[in-house]
Design an enzyme around this catalytic site. Structure first.
Site, PDB file in Angstrom:
ATOM      1  N   LYS A 158       9.844   3.718  -2.893  1.00 35.28           N
ATOM      2  CA  LYS A 158       9.109   4.281  -1.753  1.00 35.28           C
ATOM      3  C   LYS A 158       8.008   3.298  -1.383  1.00 35.28           C
ATOM      4  O   LYS A 158       6.967   3.206  -2.027  1.00 35.28           O
ATOM      5  CB  LYS A 158       8.485   5.637  -2.081  1.00 35.28           C
ATOM      6  CG  LYS A 158       8.016   6.301  -0.782  1.00 35.28           C
ATOM      7  CD  LYS A 158       6.837   7.212  -0.939  1.00 35.28           C
ATOM      8  CE  LYS A 158       5.508   6.534  -0.970  1.00 35.28           C
ATOM      9  NZ  LYS A 158       5.078   5.865   0.266  1.00 35.28           N
ATOM     10  N   GLY A 211      -1.015   0.422  -6.472  1.00 35.15           N
ATOM     11  CA  GLY A 211      -1.809   1.138  -5.470  1.00 35.15           C
ATOM     12  C   GLY A 211      -3.170   1.471  -6.037  1.00 35.15           C
ATOM     13  O   GLY A 211      -3.651   0.817  -6.975  1.00 35.15           O
ATOM     14  N   SER A 212      -3.782   2.501  -5.510  1.00 34.55           N
ATOM     15  CA  SER A 212      -5.165   2.813  -5.894  1.00 34.55           C
ATOM     16  C   SER A 212      -5.247   3.490  -7.268  1.00 34.55           C
ATOM     17  O   SER A 212      -4.295   4.119  -7.727  1.00 34.55           O
ATOM     18  CB  SER A 212      -5.786   3.735  -4.848  1.00 34.55           C
ATOM     19  OG  SER A 212      -5.077   4.958  -4.835  1.00 34.55           O
ATOM     20  N   THR A 213      -6.415   3.390  -7.863  1.00 30.21           N
ATOM     21  CA  THR A 213      -6.659   4.033  -9.158  1.00 30.21           C
ATOM     22  C   THR A 213      -6.575   5.557  -9.016  1.00 30.21           C
ATOM     23  O   THR A 213      -6.094   6.252  -9.911  1.00 30.21           O
ATOM     24  CB  THR A 213      -8.019   3.565  -9.700  1.00 30.21           C
ATOM     25  OG1 THR A 213      -7.895   2.163 -10.002  1.00 30.21           O
ATOM     26  CG2 THR A 213      -8.435   4.314 -10.950  1.00 30.21           C
ATOM     27  N   ARG A 214      -7.015   6.069  -7.870  1.00 31.58           N
ATOM     28  CA  ARG A 214      -6.973   7.526  -7.651  1.00 31.58           C
ATOM     29  C   ARG A 214      -5.526   8.039  -7.738  1.00 31.58           C
ATOM     30  O   ARG A 214      -5.235   8.989  -8.472  1.00 31.58           O
ATOM     31  CB  ARG A 214      -7.559   7.850  -6.262  1.00 31.58           C
ATOM     32  CG  ARG A 214      -7.670   9.326  -5.947  1.00 31.58           C
ATOM     33  CD  ARG A 214      -8.175   9.535  -4.530  1.00 31.58           C
ATOM     34  NE  ARG A 214      -7.228   9.092  -3.521  1.00 31.58           N
ATOM     35  CZ  ARG A 214      -6.217   9.834  -3.054  1.00 31.58           C
ATOM     36  NH1 ARG A 214      -6.035  11.050  -3.494  1.00 31.58           N
ATOM     37  NH2 ARG A 214      -5.397   9.343  -2.146  1.00 31.58           N
ATOM     38  N   GLU A 267      -0.280  -0.637 -11.659  1.00 27.44           N
ATOM     39  CA  GLU A 267      -1.097  -1.775 -11.197  1.00 27.44           C
ATOM     40  C   GLU A 267      -2.058  -1.165 -10.188  1.00 27.44           C
ATOM     41  O   GLU A 267      -1.669  -0.857  -9.063  1.00 27.44           O
ATOM     42  CB  GLU A 267      -0.215  -2.829 -10.507  1.00 27.44           C
ATOM     43  CG  GLU A 267       0.836  -3.471 -11.390  1.00 27.44           C
ATOM     44  CD  GLU A 267       0.262  -4.441 -12.402  1.00 27.44           C
ATOM     45  OE1 GLU A 267      -0.891  -4.866 -12.241  1.00 27.44           O
ATOM     46  OE2 GLU A 267       0.976  -4.744 -13.367  1.00 27.44           O
ATOM     47  N   CYS A 314      -6.123  -6.754  -4.176  1.00 25.44           N
ATOM     48  CA  CYS A 314      -6.558  -6.034  -5.373  1.00 25.44           C
ATOM     49  C   CYS A 314      -7.445  -6.897  -6.257  1.00 25.44           C
ATOM     50  O   CYS A 314      -8.349  -6.395  -6.912  1.00 25.44           O
ATOM     51  CB  CYS A 314      -5.361  -5.526  -6.152  1.00 25.44           C
ATOM     52  SG  CYS A 314      -4.202  -6.830  -6.549  1.00 25.44           S
ATOM     53  N   GLU A 373     -14.424   0.143  -5.077  1.00 28.39           N
ATOM     54  CA  GLU A 373     -13.531  -0.790  -4.378  1.00 28.39           C
ATOM     55  C   GLU A 373     -13.573  -0.490  -2.880  1.00 28.39           C
ATOM     56  O   GLU A 373     -13.395   0.655  -2.466  1.00 28.39           O
ATOM     57  CB  GLU A 373     -12.097  -0.621  -4.900  1.00 28.39           C
ATOM     58  CG  GLU A 373     -11.142  -1.624  -4.269  1.00 28.39           C
ATOM     59  CD  GLU A 373      -9.712  -1.464  -4.768  1.00 28.39           C
ATOM     60  OE1 GLU A 373      -9.240  -0.337  -4.876  1.00 28.39           O
ATOM     61  OE2 GLU A 373      -9.068  -2.500  -5.038  1.00 28.39           O
TER      62      GLU A 373
HETATM   63  P1  NAD Z   1      -2.589   4.099  -2.357  1.00 26.63           P
HETATM   64  O1  NAD Z   1      -2.796   4.461  -3.771  1.00 26.63           O
HETATM   65  O2  NAD Z   1      -3.237   4.885  -1.304  1.00 26.63           O
HETATM   66  O3  NAD Z   1      -1.028   4.131  -2.017  1.00 26.63           O
HETATM   67  C1  NAD Z   1      -0.107   3.387  -2.782  1.00 26.63           C
HETATM   68  C2  NAD Z   1       1.247   4.068  -2.703  1.00 26.63           C
HETATM   69  O4  NAD Z   1       1.154   5.343  -3.329  1.00 26.63           O
HETATM   70  C3  NAD Z   1       1.731   4.313  -1.271  1.00 26.63           C
HETATM   71  O5  NAD Z   1       3.112   4.067  -1.196  1.00 26.63           O
HETATM   72  C4  NAD Z   1       1.422   5.787  -1.082  1.00 26.63           C
HETATM   73  O6  NAD Z   1       2.245   6.426  -0.138  1.00 26.63           O
HETATM   74  C5  NAD Z   1       1.690   6.331  -2.479  1.00 26.63           C
HETATM   75  N1  NAD Z   1       1.048   7.615  -2.766  1.00 26.63           N
HETATM   76  C6  NAD Z   1      -0.101   8.120  -2.246  1.00 26.63           C
HETATM   77  N2  NAD Z   1      -0.323   9.361  -2.737  1.00 26.63           N
HETATM   78  C7  NAD Z   1       0.695   9.648  -3.588  1.00 26.63           C
HETATM   79  C8  NAD Z   1       1.035  10.778  -4.386  1.00 26.63           C
HETATM   80  N3  NAD Z   1       0.276  11.873  -4.415  1.00 26.63           N
HETATM   81  N4  NAD Z   1       2.161  10.712  -5.140  1.00 26.63           N
HETATM   82  C9  NAD Z   1       2.932   9.606  -5.137  1.00 26.63           C
HETATM   83  N5  NAD Z   1       2.683   8.523  -4.373  1.00 26.63           N
HETATM   84  C10 NAD Z   1       1.568   8.535  -3.618  1.00 26.63           C
HETATM   85  O7  NAD Z   1      -2.968   2.549  -2.243  1.00 26.63           O
HETATM   86  P2  NAD Z   1      -2.880   1.620  -0.952  1.00 26.63           P
HETATM   87  O8  NAD Z   1      -3.989   2.006  -0.026  1.00 26.63           O
HETATM   88  O9  NAD Z   1      -1.497   1.592  -0.430  1.00 26.63           O
HETATM   89  O10 NAD Z   1      -3.154   0.192  -1.582  1.00 26.63           O
HETATM   90  C11 NAD Z   1      -4.426  -0.257  -1.889  1.00 26.63           C
HETATM   91  C12 NAD Z   1      -4.705  -0.110  -3.363  1.00 26.63           C
HETATM   92  O11 NAD Z   1      -3.709  -0.797  -4.104  1.00 26.63           O
HETATM   93  C13 NAD Z   1      -6.012  -0.747  -3.775  1.00 26.63           C
HETATM   94  O12 NAD Z   1      -6.676   0.108  -4.665  1.00 26.63           O
HETATM   95  C14 NAD Z   1      -5.589  -2.022  -4.473  1.00 26.63           C
HETATM   96  O13 NAD Z   1      -6.509  -2.514  -5.402  1.00 26.63           O
HETATM   97  C15 NAD Z   1      -4.313  -1.604  -5.099  1.00 26.63           C
HETATM   98  N6  NAD Z   1      -3.471  -2.761  -5.419  1.00 26.63           N
HETATM   99  C16 NAD Z   1      -3.343  -3.118  -6.732  1.00 26.63           C
HETATM  100  C17 NAD Z   1      -2.586  -4.232  -7.081  1.00 26.63           C
HETATM  101  C18 NAD Z   1      -2.430  -4.641  -8.526  1.00 26.63           C
HETATM  102  O14 NAD Z   1      -1.549  -5.420  -8.828  1.00 26.63           O
HETATM  103  N7  NAD Z   1      -3.239  -4.135  -9.435  1.00 26.63           N
HETATM  104  C19 NAD Z   1      -1.939  -4.968  -6.082  1.00 26.63           C
HETATM  105  C20 NAD Z   1      -2.080  -4.559  -4.756  1.00 26.63           C
HETATM  106  C21 NAD Z   1      -2.844  -3.454  -4.445  1.00 26.63           C
END
Ligand code: NAD
Length: 494
Positions: free
Chosen positions: A189, A242-245, A265, A299, A398
Site C-alpha cells: 500500500k 512512515g511516521s513514528t505515530r 522505519e 527522514c 519532526e
Molecule cells: P505517515 O506515517 O503519515 O504515512 C505512511 C504510510 O502509512 C502511508 O502509506 C499512510 O497511508 C499509512 N498509514 C497512515 N495511517 C495508517 C494506519 N492507521 N494504518 C496503516 N497505515 C497507515 O508518514 P508520511 O507522512 O507518509 O511520511 C513521512 C514520515 O515518514 C516522516 O515521519 C519520515 O521521517 C518518515 N520516513 C522514514 C524513513 C526511514 O527510513 N526511517 C524514510 C522516509 C520517511
C-alpha cells in the site's frame, strides 16, 4: 539531462495508471471509490486513483497466498528468480524518464533529484538485491559428529508493505526488492499522496516475468487499506516506512491480530554536529544540503544543527551563503533545487512550526513564513532559525520541511549530550578534521547511522535504519533480507 521544455512536453504524454494492480492486472476498487491525485506544484488534478479498502486487501492477500503456495515464485530456482528481477531492473531503466516524471508530478520533488538520485538508486537496489539471490548461503551448526543441524533462511509467505510519499519509488524499492528476492508474495500500500510510480512498477514486474499475484499494489488511505493490511490474519510480516505515530499504531494492530512481525522505519530529528576543527566551507555546504534537499521532506534531514561557539559567527555566514543554492521553482525545471511541499497540510505544518519557533524565542535569519498563493503550488521557504535550544517545540518535534534549528555548544561532551537528547535516533552528521574525535563522537551518538564529513550518502551494500523511536530493522544491504525470511533449523540424528 533533458531541458525544462523537454520535461514539460514529455510530462504531457504520460499515461497515468490510477487503478489497483491485483493478480497481474489493473482493476478498480471493489467499492468503486476513487480519490484525487493532485500535482502540488500546480494544484491541478493529475488523475483519480482507486481507493482500496478491506475488501481489496482481502482479495489481494488471498491471491498472494495462493501464488506463494503454488511455488511459482517462492520455489523457483534462485538463478531464474535472479534473472527475472534483473530484467525488471532493465525495464525500469528503459523507462527511467517516465519514473522520474511520475514522482516529480505526484509529490513535487525536483526532476534533478529524481534523475540523479531516486531513479538510479532504485534500479541499483533491484540489481544488487537480485544478485544476492544465488549468493546467500545457509549454515551447518557445530553440533558434533552424531547429528547434522542445517540452518536455512526461508521466505515468510505474504509480506505487507506500507510506504510514505517523500521518496515514493525508492522507499517502495527498498521494501519490495528484498521481500521478492527472498521468494515472498507482496501486498503493497503506497502512500495516498504518491501512488503512481508503485503502480507502474508492478506492471513492469509482470512484464519482466514475475508471476501474477506475487506483487500487488493497492492505493488507498492509511485508516482503510493500510489498517486492513496491518490487521490481516494472513499477512506474515509487515514492513513500514512512515511516521513514528503510525508506526506505534501498527504495533498495536499486530498485537490485536496475528502477531505478524513488524518492521519500522519511522521518523527522525537528526543532529548535525559542527566542531571548530572542521572544514567550514564543506560543513556549511553539507549542513544546507542536509536540511534543504528534497524540501526537507527527508527522514534523515539534519534539522538540529549544533555549532561550536568559537566558530559560530563564521559558520553562520558560510551556511547562509550555501543555503542560497536552494531556490524554489517548478520541479520540472532541472535548475530547480527545491520543489513545493507535498500538499497543503504539509505546508501548514511548516508554517505552524515557524510560528512556534519565533514565539519561543528563535530568531529567523533566513526565509520565514511561507507566502502561499492559491493555485500556484505549496511552496515553503528555506528557513534557518538561530538562538534555538533543545527545550523548544520545533527543536524536539519532526517538522518534515525546510526548517533548520541552530543551537550552540562549547565542549564535545555537551555536543554529544545535546545530540542524544531526542526521542529519535535515525541519523547524525559530524564535521571534524580530527580522526580521533570523529570515531569518539560517532561511537557515542545514539542513532542507526552516522555520517562524518558528509551527509546522506549510502550504497546498496550499506544498511539504512534507526534506533529509539526511529524504528527497528534495516533496509538495504544483506541485512534487509533478514526482515523477509525465517530462520529454520533441521536437526538430523545420524
Ligand atoms: P505517515 O506515517 O503519515 O504515512 C505512511 C504510510 O502509512 C502511508 O502509506 C499512510 O497511508 C499509512 N498509514 C497512515 N495511517 C495508517 C494506519 N492507521 N494504518 C496503516 N497505515 C497507515 O508518514 P508520511 O507522512 O507518509 O511520511 C513521512 C514520515 O515518514 C516522516 O515521519 C519520515 O521521517 C518518515 N520516513 C522514514 C524513513 C526511514 O527510513 N526511517 C524514510 C522516509 C520517511
Amino acid at each position: 539531462m533533458k531541458s525544462y521544455s523537454e520535461w514539460k512536453a514529455l510530462s504531457e504524454t504520460l499515461t497515468l495508471h490510477g487503478q489497483a494492480y491485483i493478480n497481474g492486472g489493473f482493476q478498480p476498487a471493489v467499492s468503486g471509490e476513487t480519490f484525487d491525485c493532485v500535482n502540488p506544484a500546480t494544484e491541478q488534478l493529475l488523475t483519480t486513483v482507486a481507493s482500496c479498502d478491506e475488501a481489496d486487501v482481502n482479495i489481494a492477500v488471498a491471491n498472494a497466498r495462493e501464488v506463494f503456495k503454488s511455488g511459482e515464485w517462492s520455489q523457483k530456482h534462485p538463478r531464474e528468480r535472479k534473472q527475472i528481477m534483473l530484467k525488471w531492473a532493465d525495464l525500469i531503466e528503459q523507462h527511467k524518464d517516465e519514473f522520474a516524471l511520475l514522482d516529480t508530478l505526484d509529490m513535487g520533488k525536483s526532476i534533478n533529484e529524481m534523475v540523479n538520485i531516486d531513479v538510479p538508486d532504485a534500479i541499483d537496489c533491484f540489481r544488487w538485491t537480485a544478485e544476492s539471490i544465488d549468493k546467500v548461503y545457509g549454515e551447518i551448526a557445530p553440533t558434533g559428529n552424531d547429528t547434522l543441524a542445517l540452518i536455512s533462511h526461508e521466505p515468510v509467505g505474504v509480506v505487507g508493505a506500507i510506504t510514505p510519499w517523500n521518496y515514493p519509488l525508492l522507499m517502495v524499492s527498498w521494501k519490495i526488492a528484498p521481500a521478492l528476492a527472498a521468494g515472498n508474495s507482496v501486498v503493497l500500500k503506497p502512500s495516498e499522496k504518491s501512488p503512481l510510480s508503485a503502480l507502474r512498477l508492478a506492471e513492469l514486474a509482470v512484464e519482466a516475468g514475475i508471476p501474477a499475484g506475487v506483487l500487488n499494489v493497492l492505493p488507498g488511505f492509511g485508516h482503510t487499506a493500510g489498517k486492513a493490511l496491518a490487521l490481516h490474519m494472513d499477512v506474515n510480516v509487515l514492513a513500514f516506512t512512515g511516521s513514528t505515530r503510525v508506526a506505534g499504531m501498527l504495533m498495536g494492530y499486530s498485537g490485536q491480530s496475528n502477531m505478524k512481525r513488524i518492521w519500522l522505519e519511522a521518523g527522525g530529528k537528526s543532529p548535525n554536529l559542527v566542531f571548530a576543527d572542521c572544514d567550514i566551507k564543506k560543513a556549511a555546504a553539507g549542513a544546507a544540503n542536509a536540511i534543504f534537499a528534497n524540501q526537507g521532506e527527508v527522514c534523515i534531514a539534519c534539522s538540529r544543527l549544533y555549532v561550536e561557539k568559537s566558530i559560530k559567527e563564521q559558520f553562520m555566514a558560510a551556511l547562509i551563503e550555501e543555503a542560497a543554492r536552494f531556490q524554489t521553482g517548478d520541479p520540472l525545471d532541472p535548475a530547480t533545487t527545491m520543489g513545493p511541499m507535498v500538499d497543503a497540510a504539509q505546508l501548514q505544518t511548516v508554517e505552524r512550526y515557524v510560528r512556534s519557533a519565533v514565539e519561543e524565542g528563535g530568531e529567523v535569519v533566513l526565509g520565514g513564513l511561507p507566502e502561499y498563493v492559491e493555485g500556484q503550488g505549496f511552496y515553503a521557504k528555506p528557513t534557518i532559525v538561530d538562538k534555538a535550544h533543545n527545550g523548544m517545540t520545533f527543536v524536539k518535534e519532526e517538522i518534515f520541511g525546510p526548517v533548520l534549528a541552530v543551537c550552540e555548544f562549547e565542549t564535545e561532551a555537551e555536543a554529544i549530550a545535546l545530540a542524544n537528547d531526542s526521542e529519535y535516533g535515525l541519523g547524525a552528521a559530524v564535521w571534524t578534521e580530527n580522526l580521533s574525535r570523529a570515531h569518539r563522537v560517532s561511537g557515542q551518538i545514539e542513532s542507526g547511522m552516522v555520517w562524518v564529513n558528509t551527509w546522506g550518502e549510502g550504497d546498496s551494500t550499506v544498511p539504512f535504519g534507526g534506533v529509539k523511536a526511529s524504528g527497528n530493522g534495516r533496509d538495504k544491504s544483506l541485512h534487509a533480507l533478514e526482515k523477509y525470511t525465517d530462520v529454520k533449523k533441521v536437526l538430523i540424528r545420524l
